[in-house]
Design an enzyme around this catalytic site. Structure first.
Site, short mmCIF file in Angstrom:
data_model
loop_
_atom_site.label_atom_id
_atom_site.label_comp_id
_atom_site.label_asym_id
_atom_site.label_seq_id
_atom_site.Cartn_x
_atom_site.Cartn_y
_atom_site.Cartn_z
N GLY A 48 -18.93 133.83 44.67
CA GLY A 48 -18.38 133.95 46.02
C GLY A 48 -17.18 133.03 46.05
O GLY A 48 -16.35 133.05 45.14
N GLU A 49 -17.12 132.19 47.04
CA GLU A 49 -16.03 131.21 47.13
C GLU A 49 -16.68 129.83 47.27
O GLU A 49 -17.34 129.57 48.28
CB GLU A 49 -15.14 131.57 48.33
N SER A 50 -16.48 129.00 46.26
CA SER A 50 -17.23 127.74 46.23
C SER A 50 -16.93 126.84 47.41
O SER A 50 -17.81 126.13 47.91
CB SER A 50 -16.95 127.00 44.91
N CYS A 80 -20.34 131.63 38.33
CA CYS A 80 -18.98 131.55 38.86
C CYS A 80 -18.86 130.47 39.95
O CYS A 80 -18.88 129.30 39.62
CB CYS A 80 -18.53 132.93 39.33
N ARG A 109 -11.38 125.25 38.59
CA ARG A 109 -11.44 126.46 39.43
C ARG A 109 -10.28 127.39 39.10
O ARG A 109 -9.18 126.94 38.77
CB ARG A 109 -11.31 126.09 40.91
N ILE A 136 -14.20 137.00 37.53
CA ILE A 136 -13.45 137.24 38.76
C ILE A 136 -12.97 135.90 39.31
O ILE A 136 -13.77 135.12 39.83
CB ILE A 136 -14.33 137.96 39.82
N ARG A 137 -11.68 135.63 39.18
CA ARG A 137 -11.13 134.33 39.59
C ARG A 137 -12.07 133.20 39.15
O ARG A 137 -12.48 132.34 39.95
CB ARG A 137 -10.88 134.29 41.10
N HIS A 178 -20.18 137.00 35.70
CA HIS A 178 -21.15 137.59 36.64
C HIS A 178 -22.04 138.62 35.92
O HIS A 178 -21.78 139.82 36.01
CB HIS A 178 -20.40 138.36 37.74
N GLU A 180 -24.79 139.70 36.82
CA GLU A 180 -25.50 140.52 37.81
C GLU A 180 -24.71 141.80 38.14
O GLU A 180 -25.26 142.73 38.72
CB GLU A 180 -25.78 139.70 39.09
#
Ligand code: GLN
Length: 200
Positions: A48-50, A80, A109, A136-137, A178, A180
């Site tokens: 997600g976004e840490s 991630c 990051r 992803i990023r 990821h 998953e």
């Protein structure tokens, strides 16, 4: 009885982790409050976004209970953004970015840069085998402490070749990618084995 493995469900791809955990033989439990955290035998921190997840952890009163649980030996798998949350040191983080810590690594990051924001490659992961890894990023690991085992690096001879993208220390597991998202539950299978080892 199957193991109850929590998924931090404040933000991120919770459903995909739940499916992978079921395939790996565990019972997934969404965790949003300290009372739920107290009932699980392991925990997944999703991507997600840490920075957002860190802020939400604080708002939901989960930051301190989670730090305490990690110190007490709760098995945690961070993917991630989850890897960033577990890291003791975050490079290119936001000032005062809230993290959980416990894993003696420095992660950078958004490390792969703009040109390769998101990409896929196969990596060889110790204890799992050949994994199709979706980035992803994503962060990478720039420093590992003495007890941290490197489980996977980026293959090939591109600019990211050799960068560390999966690590383990005791009951803590982290991947930059990821698993998953690929319908392959073997990384979750490794984590479920770690949870079993911690709760014999
Ligand atoms: N770049 C994100 C962060 O800093 C992580 C991206 C992800 O989890 N897919 O938190």
């Amino acid at each position: 009885m199957s193991l109850r493995v929590g998924i931090l469900a404040l933000q991120g791809d919770v459903r995909e982790h739940a499916r992978a955990l079921v395939e790996a033989g565990a019972e997934p439990v969404e965790v949003r409050r300290p009372q739920e955290l107290a009932t699980v035998e392991g925990l997944v921190l999703p991507g997600g976004e840490s920075t957002t997840i860190g802020t939400l952890l604080d708002l939901f009163g989960l930051l301190e209970p989670l730090r305490t649980a990690v110190r007490a030996g709760l098995p945690v798998y961070g993917s991630c953004a989850g890897m960033i949350l577990l890291a003791d040191e975050v490079l290119d983080g936001r000032p005062n970015q809230a993290t959980v810590g416990g894993l003696d690594v420095a992660v950078r990051r958004n490390a792969f840069g703009r040109q390769v924001d998101s990409f896929e490659t196969d990596v060889e992961m110790t204890g799992v085998g050949d994994v199709h890894a979706v980035f992803i990023r994503a962060p990478w690991v720039e420093r590992t402490g003495p007890d941290v085992e490197v489980l996977a690096t980026v293959p090939g001879d591109g600019p990211a070749a050799g960068k560390v993208v999966a690590v383990r220390r005791g009951p803590l597991l982290a991947t930059s990618f990821h698993p998953e998202l690929t319908g392959d539950s073997r990384v979750h299978g490794l984590f479920v084995r770690m949870v079993k080892e911690a709760h014999p």
